[in-house]
Each structure stands twice: as C-alpha cells, then as structure tokens.
Write an enzyme that holds these catalytic residues in place. Structure first.
Site, PDB file in Angstrom:
ATOM      1  N   TYR A  25      46.603  37.007  82.640  1.00 33.79           N
ATOM      2  CA  TYR A  25      46.797  38.462  82.612  1.00 33.79           C
ATOM      3  C   TYR A  25      46.208  39.161  83.828  1.00 33.79           C
ATOM      4  O   TYR A  25      46.286  40.366  83.956  1.00 33.79           O
ATOM      5  CB  TYR A  25      46.190  39.054  81.329  1.00 33.79           C
ATOM      6  CG  TYR A  25      44.744  38.678  81.126  1.00 33.79           C
ATOM      7  CD1 TYR A  25      43.725  39.410  81.708  1.00 33.79           C
ATOM      8  CD2 TYR A  25      44.398  37.557  80.369  1.00 33.79           C
ATOM      9  CE1 TYR A  25      42.397  39.048  81.543  1.00 33.79           C
ATOM     10  CE2 TYR A  25      43.077  37.192  80.195  1.00 33.79           C
ATOM     11  CZ  TYR A  25      42.079  37.941  80.784  1.00 33.79           C
ATOM     12  OH  TYR A  25      40.772  37.578  80.627  1.00 33.79           O
ATOM     13  N   GLY A  26      45.609  38.408  84.756  1.00 36.38           N
ATOM     14  CA  GLY A  26      44.934  39.017  85.903  1.00 36.38           C
ATOM     15  C   GLY A  26      45.336  38.384  87.221  1.00 36.38           C
ATOM     16  O   GLY A  26      46.518  38.254  87.527  1.00 36.38           O
ATOM     17  N   SER A  27      44.348  37.945  87.980  1.00 40.72           N
ATOM     18  CA  SER A  27      44.580  37.489  89.356  1.00 40.72           C
ATOM     19  C   SER A  27      45.326  36.165  89.459  1.00 40.72           C
ATOM     20  O   SER A  27      45.727  35.771  90.554  1.00 40.72           O
ATOM     21  CB  SER A  27      43.250  37.392  90.108  1.00 40.72           C
ATOM     22  OG  SER A  27      42.476  36.313  89.609  1.00 40.72           O
ATOM     23  N   LEU A  28      45.564  35.471  88.344  1.00 41.94           N
ATOM     24  CA  LEU A  28      46.331  34.221  88.389  1.00 41.94           C
ATOM     25  C   LEU A  28      47.840  34.460  88.258  1.00 41.94           C
ATOM     26  O   LEU A  28      48.635  33.552  88.443  1.00 41.94           O
ATOM     27  CB  LEU A  28      45.874  33.259  87.278  1.00 41.94           C
ATOM     28  CG  LEU A  28      44.486  32.660  87.455  1.00 41.94           C
ATOM     29  CD1 LEU A  28      44.071  31.890  86.203  1.00 41.94           C
ATOM     30  CD2 LEU A  28      44.427  31.749  88.667  1.00 41.94           C
ATOM     31  N   GLU A  95      37.367  30.179  86.396  1.00 40.49           N
ATOM     32  CA  GLU A  95      37.087  31.295  85.492  1.00 40.49           C
ATOM     33  C   GLU A  95      35.624  31.344  85.039  1.00 40.49           C
ATOM     34  O   GLU A  95      35.221  32.277  84.346  1.00 40.49           O
ATOM     35  CB  GLU A  95      37.990  31.232  84.253  1.00 40.49           C
ATOM     36  CG  GLU A  95      39.471  31.397  84.562  1.00 40.49           C
ATOM     37  CD  GLU A  95      39.853  32.827  84.934  1.00 40.49           C
ATOM     38  OE1 GLU A  95      38.963  33.693  85.062  1.00 40.49           O
ATOM     39  OE2 GLU A  95      41.051  33.087  85.103  1.00 40.49           O
TER      40      GLU A  95
END
Length: 156
Positions: A25-28, A95
């Site tokens: 849901y983010g930088s990946l 992470e």
C-alpha cells in the site's frame, strides 16, 4: 517438484515450492520509490483493496505510510504473487519486521476475488490525532519535500 534457480554461473539450486500473496500500500507499489524490490521477482496481480477497514497514516516526514488495526477505511493498494521464500524474507528485512512492522495475513479484494495476503502493520501504536487518515498512498514528491521543510523549520 520445485523451481531450479541459478546460484552462480554453472551452479543450480532446487528451490522448494512457495506461493504467497502480498498486499502493498506504500513505497513498494508500482511507480513508487521501492518498487524495484518487487518488480523483477514478484508477479503483479493488479489493484486490490482491504476487505476490513484499517487506519493508514504517514510517518513524520511523509516518506511512507503505515497501517494500524483501527477500523477507519478500506485501504487501496496492489496485490503481488511471491514464489520465493527468500524474497519474502528480503521484504521482511526491508520493512523492519518483526521489530517495526509486523507481517500479518489479511483478506483483500481484487479482480481475482477475495484472497488472504500478507501485509505489514504497526502494532502497539496510538492513532495520530494530528493527521487525517488516508485511503490510498499517493506518489507526491512535492508534498514530501514540503513536509521535510516544515519539520526543519520547527527545529529552528
């Protein structure tokens, strides 16, 4: 059965079958800063949304989001198929799991139906009262620079 992988030139290694889904849901996500970790080793299955509601907030610099187990919004992200245990371990390390984030299985909805997928949550953290919860993480560099500048101004 398994997968044969090249360890180095002339050397092969049998890899045990491994199949997990990962909700990011983010930088990946595709087009974001850290997507390179997934782009060559994982299969993108498309957009997905959490079945349950979570709270999504950003770190103090606006660099990345995190989820907490507070029912606020269904979160939009992407679903990936992971076929190598080593990749999931690499993502855990990236992470900061299990110290910073905890990897948990949740239900997500995609065009493949409802599936169980791993995602990363923060536990034992209070809801930030000075932030509006997010539904989707945007790739907005100008916003990140402004957050950093605001933080630096508060230091003076």
């Amino acid at each position: 059965r398994g997968i044969i992988s090249i360890v180095k030139r002339g050397y092969l290694k049998k890899i045990e079958p491994f199949h997990e889904l990962l909700f990011v849901y983010g930088s990946l996500k595709k087009g974001f800063d850290n997507h390179r970790i997934l782009e060559k080793s994982a299969k993108r299955l498309g957009k997905a949304k959490t079945v349950s509601k979570f709270g999504m907030f950003e770190d103090s610099f606006g660099n990345y989001p995190y989820l907490i187990s507070e029912p606020i919004h269904k979160i939009e992200g992407e679903l990936y198929e992971i076929n190598r245990k080593e990749l999931l371990e690499k993502i855990d390390e990236f992470e900061g799991a299990p110290d910073y984030y905890q990897r948990k299985k949740i239900r997500v909805q995609s065009h493949h139906g409802i599936k169980f997928a791993y995602t990363y949550l923060r536990e034992n953290i209070k809801t930030p009262m000075n932030q509006k919860p997010l539904k989707v993480w945007e790739n907005n560099t100008d916003y990140k620079v402004q957050k950093l500048n605001d933080f630096l101004e508060r230091l003076h």
